[in-house]
Scaffold this active site. Sequence first.
Site, mmCIF file in Angstrom:
data_model
loop_
_atom_site.group_PDB
_atom_site.id
_atom_site.type_symbol
_atom_site.label_atom_id
_atom_site.label_comp_id
_atom_site.label_asym_id
_atom_site.label_seq_id
_atom_site.Cartn_x
_atom_site.Cartn_y
_atom_site.Cartn_z
ATOM 1 N N GLU A 51 0.817 -1.206 0.000
ATOM 2 C CA GLU A 51 0.000 0.000 0.000
ATOM 3 C C GLU A 51 0.852 1.257 0.000
ATOM 4 O OE1 GLU A 51 -2.732 -3.087 1.787
ATOM 5 O OE2 GLU A 51 -0.782 -2.341 2.466
ATOM 6 N N THR A 52 0.368 2.253 -0.707
ATOM 7 C CA THR A 52 0.897 3.613 -0.685
ATOM 8 C C THR A 52 -0.281 4.523 -0.366
ATOM 9 O OG1 THR A 52 2.589 3.111 -2.328
ATOM 10 C CG2 THR A 52 2.010 5.438 -2.029
#
Length: 284
Positions: A51-52
């Site tokens: 995830e970003t």
Amino acid sequence: MTMPPRTRSFVQVDVFSTSPYQGNPVAVVLDGTDLTDEEMQRVARWTNLSETTFVVAPTVAEADYRLRILTPDGELPFAGHPTLGSAYAWLDGGGVPRQADRIVQECGAGLVTVRRGADGMLSFAAPPLVRDGALDDAYLERIVAAFGIGRDRVLAHQWVDNGPGWAVLRLATAEEVLALEPDLALIPDAMVGAIGAYPDGSPYDFEMRTFAPRCGVPEDPACGSMNAGVGQWLTGTGAAPSAYRVSQGARVGRAAAIEVSADADGTVWVSGATTVCIRGTIVV
């Protein structure tokens, strides 16, 4: 005409481990204001982390900020370690919450409360499940086939979906969980985990493993959203005490420690250590 590059504050935070680089990393862009969906997705593909996140202005008065959570392949309404890591990054970057003892995050799943303990450790309140109950027979058969185990090895099974689509199997022991060699090609769209208990007197109560082939993540080193949903299930049914510790990540070379606790009103909190490992700027 080519637009000039824009720079934004950027950090990578290690979540769920007191030893840096032993938990689960999340990349955080601290000001995602005016970035397009395409630009955010491009950054998320490039970081190549599970995830970003992008911190943007909230749309409701109760929230301190709104969080966009992107995988390399798309956007999630909620995710656990990105919630803790982004909250820590926001505070570390000078963010001041409306309430001194808690942060209110807006995301696709709604408002999520993050509180600070006396030791400085952050915890998030598990959001409501969007799906629960036992798995149907056909899906359970696909999972046990992918895990390479017999159905008789499954003590219990449950949907624990708080947005990403999680389902979980409970096995008898942590050793059985660690021994799994899943064939994820058999469940390419799954978001599934396995949990098993350690013997009494062990440093941890459970071992957890989570697999997210739907998001392009074969095995997650530490999963806050899965532990949140499983915590609601286990504490709600009495299958676990009101506070317990989970180990995760050993099979992928990590050493994550996740604390799960339930208040008297049934609210489940998931907590873990957070450390900023990279701090700088990103060009978008």
